[in-house]
Design an enzyme around this catalytic site. Structure first.
Site, mmCIF file in Angstrom:
data_model
loop_
_atom_site.group_PDB
_atom_site.id
_atom_site.type_symbol
_atom_site.label_atom_id
_atom_site.label_comp_id
_atom_site.label_asym_id
_atom_site.label_seq_id
_atom_site.Cartn_x
_atom_site.Cartn_y
_atom_site.Cartn_z
ATOM 1 N N ASP A 107 -1.568 -20.286 36.082
ATOM 2 C CA ASP A 107 -1.757 -20.806 34.763
ATOM 3 C C ASP A 107 -1.380 -19.709 33.868
ATOM 4 O O ASP A 107 -1.433 -18.455 33.856
ATOM 5 C CB ASP A 107 -2.580 -21.924 34.682
ATOM 6 N N TYR A 148 -1.949 -36.309 33.834
ATOM 7 C CA TYR A 148 -2.612 -34.760 32.552
ATOM 8 C C TYR A 148 -0.775 -34.847 31.898
ATOM 9 O O TYR A 148 -0.143 -35.699 32.189
ATOM 10 C CB TYR A 148 -2.498 -34.124 33.523
ATOM 11 N N ASP A 189 -10.300 -26.586 34.003
ATOM 12 C CA ASP A 189 -10.483 -25.316 34.019
ATOM 13 C C ASP A 189 -10.583 -24.775 32.354
ATOM 14 O O ASP A 189 -10.410 -25.697 31.451
ATOM 15 C CB ASP A 189 -8.999 -24.148 34.516
ATOM 16 N N ARG A 198 -2.038 -26.906 38.209
ATOM 17 C CA ARG A 198 -1.337 -25.158 38.747
ATOM 18 C C ARG A 198 -0.641 -25.174 39.754
ATOM 19 O O ARG A 198 0.664 -24.985 40.240
ATOM 20 C CB ARG A 198 -2.343 -24.510 38.474
#
Length: 237
Positions: free
Chosen positions: A87, A73, A45, A178
């Protein structure tokens, strides 16, 4: 008989900065190498940073197989508010007092989102419904059914900084971090969204070996070509 010259192909490790799309990153490398046939192994994203593997030339043939690779991540979940995109890029849609983020309640919440889980796909996502991207339908305020998928998540570490929770996770391809933030907020009796995200690795490839946008802009095309890595197992060669 001379063998024909093979066009360049391979993997280019790119450290995507915040604020650009994965397609923007592809365009940066296309302009640098003057090669049109470039793809990537999994969208990041615009808000997210970190490792984006760009596939050059015939290496694009392994796109589907590499999209399923495990990813690591690091990021931050912010409790107290929920957004429409789940987000920090979205509009706040709900607020609630943040949880204490200590003790057994937090440990139990982490356990619920660890291992094989079923997660809801964010409405603002690239998943298609009836041939249309969900994010386009969401922008048009079109009512959509919940879309859920099975993924695997392994929490490597977490540390509370109320009202935030820093974390590092390993997850299967197709996982929406998310969604973890969104659902964990509700699980803890609050609301939450993903405040920051950085992709640290994809399979055996690390962001530590990736080229930044500023470095790519400064280097000549020949140097960028020299950084192409072979496709694992020789596929796409």
């Amino acid at each position: 008989m001379n063998n024909p010259i093979q066009p360049p192909s391979g993997l280019f490790l790119f450290d995507k900065p915040k604020g650009i799309t994965s397609h923007d990153a592809v365009e940066l490398l296309r302009r640098k190498l003057f090669i049109k046939k470039i793809g990537h192994t999994g969208t990041l994203d615009p808000m997210a940073t970190g490792l984006l593997i760009l596939l050059v030339g015939s290496a694009t043939s392994v796109q589907a197989s590499m999209q399923g690779a495990a990813k690591v991540y690091g990021g931050t979940i912010l409790f107290g508010s929920e957004t429409d995109t789940w987000d920090a890029e979205g509009k706040v849609t709900a607020e609630a007092p943040p949880p204490a983020l200590d003790g057994k309640a937090l440990e139990e919440a982490v356990k619920l989102f660890n291992g094989k889980i079923i997660q809801q796909v964010p409405p603002y996502s690239a998943i298609r419904l009836n041939g249309k991207h969900m994010y386009k339908l969401a922008r048009q305020n079109v009512a959509m059914p919940e879309v859920k998928r099975e993924v695997f998540v392994r929490w490597l570490s977490w540390a509370a900084r109320p009202p935030a929770l820093d974390f590092e996770i390993e997850c299967s391809g197709g996982t929406y971090v998310r969604s973890i933030a969104h659902e964990m907020g509700r699980q803890l009796g609050s609301r939450a969204h993903l405040a920051a995200l950085r992709r640290l690795s994809i399979g055996a490839f690390s962001v530590k070996d990736a080229v930044t946008a500023s470095a790519l802009a400064a280097m000549p095309a020949a140097e960028a070509l020299a950084l192409l890595r072979p496709v694992p197992g020789g596929a796409g060669a």
